[in-house]
Design a protein around this motif. Structure first.
Motif, PDB file in Angstrom:
ATOM      1  N   VAL A 139       0.844  -1.192   0.000  1.00 23.23           N
ATOM      2  CA  VAL A 139       0.000   0.000   0.000  1.00 23.23           C
ATOM      3  C   VAL A 139       0.880   1.244   0.000  1.00 23.23           C
ATOM      4  N   SER A 140       0.303   2.359  -0.424  1.00 24.28           N
ATOM      5  CA  SER A 140       1.050   3.618  -0.523  1.00 24.28           C
ATOM      6  C   SER A 140       1.305   4.202   0.858  1.00 24.28           C
TER       7      SER A 140
ATOM      8  N   ARG B 222      -4.951   3.127   0.803  1.00 27.97           N
ATOM      9  CA  ARG B 222      -5.409   2.513  -0.444  1.00 27.97           C
ATOM     10  C   ARG B 222      -6.831   2.974  -0.727  1.00 27.97           C
TER      11      ARG B 222
END
Length: 586
Positions: free
Chosen positions: A8-9, A29
């Motif tokens: 995930v970012s 996300r």
């Protein structure tokens, strides 16, 4: 618990608890247009927990965050740390602030108690002043600086005195108050009146000390900007507990000698005071903020690249500056002030003056082909004040424009006629009037035009009036038993003077900078006034003065003090030269 293999970012989230700021690492996300943010156990972990699922972050994210934070403690960030982190390039890691991190100073002050009192203060603070003092004491301890930008008339001076009384400096680490020459006596008088237990030393003139130890003999030292520049060596040898800069608009040019001198002074807390934190460009605000909290907004070059002079940048900048700039307006917090009645008086030049106005424009543009636009606007301002006034350059340089009587042009113009009519009504009812005009000789013309009116006090204050005489003139005007007229140049007497004996204000000329007009009006409409105040703005339609009025209204309607006037500079100048009321007569 499930473990996902989908990275995930990352995101660094700034939070706040009281005055404490902290940074937390999270992952983000998007699921069906819904943003889901989850937190990592610490900034050293490279995974987050979302419900019953562990989701990985980039494997090197811990190193990235540690490199970004450097020596900063993620659980004890300063306000300057927060602002710096939010400037992080997005490609490194997005940094976001929770709601509540950037709360405007005025909002925070309004939440504080009204009944705050300070032992030894010989005054009862108004509720908004009490809240302001509490806010200043708190923010000063945590950031080391702030800007006091309350509107004229709300008592910035007494609030600062209350702060110094609540957290008293010592002679070993005194407070330094720097102000224009005209305000030296006022500061000393107000301190002795409201906080007599504080010791005061005025450093100015032939009696000033030549050694730094001479400045460590009182809790508060008061000096002028010019004196400080001359004696910077000894001022820079003292570590001051407070550095108070009154009328701090004098420090907005970061290249000026006085601005560089002020910045070099060692101090624990800095307080620029000004009712106009931004006048011409966003660099004004950078200059003041950088004095209050050095490096908060980065270097001058980085600031200009990040915040170009436009309205969008101004609004973005306000997010970072509003928490440290306490700005209250009279209309917002001082409901007990008497009524202020603003009256715009549009005037027509008439056929002959319109023809002459157009001729002045044409002649000036022909004579000055390069700098014609700027010179022409100045000459047109002179003409609108009175056709007899003659000067050679922009209006700002023509304070001392001379009178050249022209037999073909009568003394009485539409503007003078209206001024005399207002004066006549005021004198008949025993009222006192302030007339603001940026050209010094206007006062002579007004008095000559009003020679048939009842006897009254007449006085004038402009740049040629000695500093020591200005308060004396105000006192004589105020004490006079009867009507009176005081003609003032707003650049010489538009700030610092309390002239509440007057109940009528006439703006005889207009100013490109609306802050100048607001400051001038506040000389009469302020604390201590007991009567309604009428404020007249006299201007000619379809002339440069109409543009100046519209510029002032635009700034007022915008309601954002961070928006620079220069965002409309070119358009306003072009429009000012487009009016040609007498074109058909030229």
């Amino acid at each position: 618990m499930d473990v996902s293999d989908r990275v995930v970012s990352p995101v660094l989230i700034i939070g706040r608890s009281g005055r404490a700021f902290s940074a937390a690492l999270g992952g983000r996300r998007i699921v069906r247009d819904r943003v889901i943010t989850s937190l990592a156990p610490s900034i050293s972990h490279n995974w987050v927990v979302e419900g019953q699922t562990v989701r990985p972050l980039p494997s090197d994210i811990g190193k990235v965050v540690h490199r970004l934070l450097g020596a900063r403690n993620p659980d004890e960030l300063s306000f300057a740390d927060v602002v710096a982190l939010l400037a992080t390039p997005l490609e490194l890691i997005p940094v976001e602030a929770d709601e509540g991190v950037f709360v405007p100073a005025r909002t925070e002050a309004e939440l504080l108690p009204d009944d705050f009192s300070i032992p030894g203060l010989n005054a009862t603070l108004f509720p908004y002043q009490a809240r302001g003092v509490q806010w200043m004491l708190d923010i000063g301890r945590h950031t080391g600086g702030f800007i006091l930008a309350d509107e004229m008339g709300l008592g910035k001076t007494i609030q600062i005195i209350a702060v110094l009384l609540a957290e008293q400096p010592t002679p070993d680490a005194p407070a330094l108050i720097v102000c224009p020459t005209s305000l030296i006596a006022n500061w000393k008088q107000e301190i002795l009146r409201f906080a007599p237990e504080l010791s005061v030393l005025v450093h100015r003139g032939p009696y000033r000390t030549g050694v730094s130890s001479g400045l460590r003999k009182a809790q508060i030292v008061i000096t002028t900007y010019d004196t400080l520049v001359s004696d910077i060596a000894i001022f820079a040898s003292v570590c001051w507990s407070w550095l108070i800069c009154d009328e701090a608009q004098a420090l907005k040019n970061p290249d000026s000698q006085r601005r560089r001198a002020i910045a070099s002074i060692p101090r624990k807390r800095s307080v620029p005071m000004t009712g106009t934190p931004v006048e011409t460009s966003l660099l004004d605000l950078w200059s003041l903020v950088d004095l209050a909290i050095p490096r908060l907004l980065g270097s001058r070059e980085d600031f200009k690249a990040r915040f170009p002079d436009d309205e969008e940048s101004a609004r973005g900048l306000a997010q970072f500056t509003n928490p440290i700039v306490l700005r209250r307006r009279v209309a917002d917090v001082a409901g007990d002030l008497p009524e202020r009645i603003d009256i715009d008086v549009p005037l027509e030049l008439g056929p002959e003056l319109s023809r002459q106005y157009a001729q002045v424009l044409a002649d000036t543009l022909e004579r000055y082909p390069v700098a014609g636009a700027l010179v022409a606007t100045g000459q047109l301002q002179l003409f609108c004040a009175h056709p007899w006034l003659q000067g050679g350059g922009p209006a700002d340089d023509d304070d001392d424009a001379q009178i050249e009587r022209r037999p073909a042009v009568p003394l009485m113009t539409p503007k003078l006629e209206r001024t005399v009519a207002i004066l006549s009504e005021a004198f008949q009812s025993g009222q006192k009037v302030l007339v603001f005009a940026i050209f010094n000789r206007c006062g002579e013309l007004v008095r000559e035009a009003a020679r048939g009116l009842p006897d009254a006090y007449w006085g004038a204050i402009n740049g040629s009036t000695p500093q020591e005489e200005r308060q004396k003139i105000v006192d004589e005007f105020s004490a006079f038993d009867g009507p009176g007229c005081l003609v003032l140049n707003p650049k010489a007497a538009g700030a610092g003077l309390n002239i509440t004996a007057a109940t009528i204000v006439i703006h005889y000329t207009q100013a490109w900078n609306p802050a100048l007009e607001a400051q001038a009006s506040a000389r009469a409409h302020r604390r201590g006034q007991t009567e309604p105040v009428r404020i007249y703005r006299l201007f000619y339609e379809d002339t440069v003065e109409r543009v100046m009025i519209d510029r002032s209204e635009w700034r007022r309607d915008l309601g954002n003090d961070a928006v620079p006037i220069s965002t409309r500079e070119v358009a306003d100048l072009k429009r000012a030269l487009s009016f040609n009321p007498g074109a058909e007569n030229v």
